[in-house]
Write a protein that holds these residues in place. Structure first.
Motif, mmCIF file in Angstrom:
data_model
loop_
_atom_site.group_PDB
_atom_site.id
_atom_site.type_symbol
_atom_site.label_atom_id
_atom_site.label_comp_id
_atom_site.label_asym_id
_atom_site.label_seq_id
_atom_site.Cartn_x
_atom_site.Cartn_y
_atom_site.Cartn_z
ATOM 1 N N UNK A 111 24.599 53.479 8.693
ATOM 2 C CA UNK A 111 23.190 53.919 8.679
ATOM 3 C C UNK A 111 22.361 52.969 7.837
ATOM 4 N N UNK A 112 22.934 52.540 6.709
ATOM 5 C CA UNK A 112 22.227 51.626 5.817
ATOM 6 C C UNK A 112 21.892 50.318 6.528
ATOM 7 N N UNK A 155 19.295 50.770 9.432
ATOM 8 C CA UNK A 155 17.966 51.085 8.938
ATOM 9 C C UNK A 155 17.358 49.908 8.206
ATOM 10 N N UNK A 156 18.180 49.264 7.376
ATOM 11 C CA UNK A 156 17.677 48.168 6.551
ATOM 12 C C UNK A 156 17.153 47.042 7.435
ATOM 13 N N UNK A 175 13.814 48.161 9.128
ATOM 14 C CA UNK A 175 12.685 48.292 8.211
ATOM 15 C C UNK A 175 12.300 46.930 7.630
#
Lengths: 325, 472
Positions: free
Chosen positions: B443-444, B447-448, B451
């Protein structure tokens, strides 16, 4: 000045009325008290008697906005609108679903929230301004470029990961501080270190970038060139001239959030099990206690308006040219 | 001809298609106006921005593939009856990732593992019971002797595809170079030199390197993920990579549809307030001050709570879990839009107040141009840069907000796959011994990257469009 403040406070009244009406419509018109009762008692196979009893216990067994069966002034006062919404104006929040006094709970829980939010704000502000100052001092160099790259990178990480990562590293791997919890008085410090640190690291990316752009805007102005032409050292220019002038835009962002610090942070407080208003709200959301959510919405609006007024007042303090009339 | 599936149009799908049409239309409009193209040309020169754009397009293509939904036809047992369709709504992405979706293990397994993460009581071939780590059903199932064969197998698979992929990419680079040298009438040798040094008008070096990187990662991970669980499996044995990829659409929907919903309000109210002033201005200012004085999270929480009650009451109105989750997602976009239009509205009001006193607007008024036409033809085009900046700046914040709201319990439906839900369900896994880290990591990373790309691109857009920053 005094008349200005009085006028602003008067302006706040229609806004609070609007907030109140909005929450009232959201909570009571879209869903009737019957729906709420059914939600709490379970959706299926609820007897009408049980619903009536729940409504009577929680004070929802009266008409919504107009009580035709009552006499005189009670036609208005013996209604849900008056009892649940108008009373918020005198900060009488009523009782939660579990029978506790919401007002007393709020007064008690606001201190842990403040204990965590206040140091976070102050430490964050000091560190962000210092770092942004450094980057502005080394502007248009590799330090500037890489500072911005790191800041954008740190901004792109969800705050949830900072909390999870901080708890994992400092509490689980190195066992420096307790993973979560809270204690009264001086013992609270060891519980507060990690949340404050996480808030600092999580906010440093966006904070630094924001302050850097403010400083750079000030540095481009004529008075800075004059100061340099007078032969002042770059550091003196930065601290005595740029920083003081940059305080005006910085204050706009900071003063408005100070009253809201009482509200605490939903996520931080629930992750670190701090018994503040943030976790109070999150618990209320999860147990669907509308009374508490309504009270917090109202309190939040009041504090926001107070913040706006404080911002205006602080302008006169940092910028003598501003006169409030 | 009868298709063996039924096209299903979810509400968010419709909105995404509408948005796509609008964006394409806008792009077409801009491409024909030289003065509108200038800022985009500036963005095209910036290598970071172009790398970010390539990544964003990659995410977008995943999201779009996940936005074409249909239901499979059930095998017909009785020909006299009407056609029956599977209640499960699938998307194009599900079909593409069929292996990932269906390779469900029993419970946790580490990335690239061949054995389960927890010991289990199993009966050996000789009838004795032992507590051992059982082999996974799918992860590394093709290996005869997993302990010794796993790493050589992985290495050979990765190496083979990397070499193959790099070969294709080099050919692709050469092709792009030749096309460009034809177009600009520059000899191929000179063109190659320019591209390697990054001296081209468009930042081709950055674009090609990023695209190449994406291609290699997809080329290696794609086939490998059918043989192994690249990011392991979660508590119920779902492949984490699949979950992370499905989360892309949710993130994109929140980030884009929210803006689509709020834009009409912000533009209409902002310009009206600034243009008409007086009573209308007072009313609109009152409206947004009231809304902005309610803390955003609380307003969202209150609205979502109310929606939950409403949905429970009218549970029959939704045909499937997917539709229900979809409506909730759309509603979340709506309510996020209500809380986020205020900043833009305030900005547009201020800008309109300034513009309405400009000579060209006064001249138009004197010539008898109507209010409506002045607002749409004289003021709107001159505030569009503010709108565009707001749209791209909001995007990354909204993607991050989704994770937090889902954690608080007022985000997307728990049945919907999103990064917020992934983090939420995985946050206690770090407390396990040994640590289960892969869900959070996946997820990190996803998402990173999204974003970060959005942040970098929006910075470039702001620099190019904000007149105050121009020339810095």
């Amino acid at each position: 000045m005094i008349t200005y403040i009085i006028r602003r406070v008067l302006y706040a009244i229609p806004i609070l009325v609007g907030v109140n009406l909005l929450t009232f419509i959201l909570f009571f018109v879209v869903n009737t008290p019957d729906d709420m009762a059914r939600l709490h008692l379970g959706m299926k196979r609820v007897t009408p008697e049980a619903i009536e009893k729940w409504k009577a216990d929680h004070g929802y067994d009266i008409p919504v906005a107009w009580n035709a069966s009552a006499e005189g002034i009670q036609k208005i006062s013996e209604t849900i609108f008056f009892k649940k919404s108008v009373r918020l104006f005198v900060f009488d929040f009523g009782f939660a679903d579990d029978g506790r006094n919401i007002g007393a709970d709020i007064r008690e829980r606001m201190w842990p929230s403040l204990a965590i939010a206040m140091p976070s704000l102050i430490v964050g502000l000091l560190v962000n301004i210092t770092v942004a100052m450094l980057i502005a001092f080394f502007r248009a160099s590799y330090i500037d470029t890489w500072g911005i790259i790191v800041a954008v990178g740190m901004m792109s990480i969800s705050s949830l990961f900072y909390i999870i990562g901080g708890q994992f590293l400092l509490s689980k791997m190195f066992r420096l501080v307790p993973i979560s919890g809270y204690d009264e008085g001086i013992n609270a410090v060891k519980f507060l270190v990690l949340p404050v640190l996480v808030a600092l690291v999580g906010g440093i990316g966006s904070g630094t970038r924001w302050y850097r752009s403010i400083f750079l805007e000030e540095i481009g102005k004529d008075y800075v060139r004059t100061a340099r032409a007078k032969g002042l050292a770059e550091l003196t220019v930065l601290f005595r001239h740029v920083l003081r002038n940059a305080l005006v835009p910085i204050l706009t962002g900071v003063v408005v959030v100070i009253p809201l610090l009482f509200m605490g942070s939903l996520v931080t407080e629930s992750f670190f099990s701090i018994p503040g208003l943030g976790s109070y709200t999150i618990d209320a959301i999860n147990s669907q206690d509308f009374g508490i959510v309504r009270a917090m919405v109202f309190l939040g609006s009041v504090l926001y308006i107070v913040g706006l007024i404080l911002t205006d007042i602080s302008y006169t303090w940092v910028d003598p040219r501003v006169r409030l009339r | 001809m009868e298709f063996p599936f039924q096209w299903t149009l979810l509400w968010t799908d419709r909105m995404i298609y509408l948005l796509l049409v609008l964006v394409v239309g806008f792009g077409f409009y801009v491409s024909r106006k030289e003065h509108l193209l200038a800022p985009w040309r500036q963005i095209r020169r910036r290598p970071f921005a172009m790398s970010a754009l390539v990544l964003l397009l990659f995410y977008l293509s995943i999201g779009l593939m996940d936005s074409v939904h249909f239901r499979k036809q059930l095998p017909m047992t009785d020909t006299s009856k009407a056609l029956q369709y599977d209640p499960e709504v699938l998307s194009l992405l599900d079909v593409l990732l069929e292996g990932l979706k269906n390779n469900v293990e029993k419970t946790y397994s580490a990335p690239l593992a061949t054995h389960a993460f927890n010991k289990q009581m199993l009966e050996g071939p000789d009838g004795t019971k032992q507590r051992i780590y059982p082999r996974l059903k799918y992860g590394g199932a093709h290996l005869v002797n997993p302990e010794t064969d796993r790493w050589p197998d992985l290495l050979s698979r990765v190496g083979e595809r990397a070499v193959f992929g790099i070969g294709i990419i080099v050919l692709f680079y050469i092709w792009v170079m030749l096309v460009l040298s034809q177009k600009h009438q520059i000899p191929p040798k000179e063109m190659t030199r320019k591209m390697i040094r990054g001296e081209t008008e468009t930042a081709w070096r950055a674009i090609l390197l990023t695209a190449g990187l994406v291609f290699i990662v997809v080329g290696i991970a794609g086939p490998l993920s059918t043989k192994y669980h690249l990011f392991g499996t979660d508590k119920v044995g779902q492949d984490v990579l699949y979950l992370a990829l499905k989360g892309v659409r949710t993130g994109l929907v929140i980030g884009t549809l929210t803006t689509l919903v709020m834009l009409p309000f912000a533009i209409f109210l902002g310009i009206s307030a600034g243009y008409f002033r007086g009573k209308i201005d007072d009313a609109i200012q009152y409206l947004y001050t009231t809304l902005s004085s309610i803390p955003g999270v609380l307003l969202i929480a209150a609205a979502v709570l109310i929606l939950q009650v409403y949905m429970d009451k009218n549970a029959d109105a939704f045909a499937s879990i997917t539709e229900r989750a979809d409506i909730r997602l759309l509603f979340l976009c709506l309510i996020l839009g209500v809380t986020s239009w205020i900043g833009l509205c305030r900005m547009l009001r201020g800008e309109t107040l300034k513009l309405r006193e400009m000579e060209y607007v006064q001249a138009a008024k004197a010539l008898g141009v109507g209010n409506q036409r002045i607002m749409t033809h004289y003021i709107l085009p001159n505030v569009m840069h503010l709108v565009l900046i707001a749209v791209v700046l909001d995007f990354s914040g909204l993607v991050l907000a989704e994770a937090i709201l889902s954690y608080v319990g007022v985000g997307v439906d728990p049945a919907m796959i999103s990064w917020g839900n992934m983090i939420n369900s995985a946050r206690l896994e770090l407390a396990r011994e040994p640590v289960v880290w892969w869900s959070l990591t996946a997820a990190f990373i996803f998402m990173f990257v999204l974003v970060l790309a959005a942040n970098v691109f929006s910075d470039a857009v702001r620099d190019a469009f904000d007149p105050r920053l121009r020339g810095r």
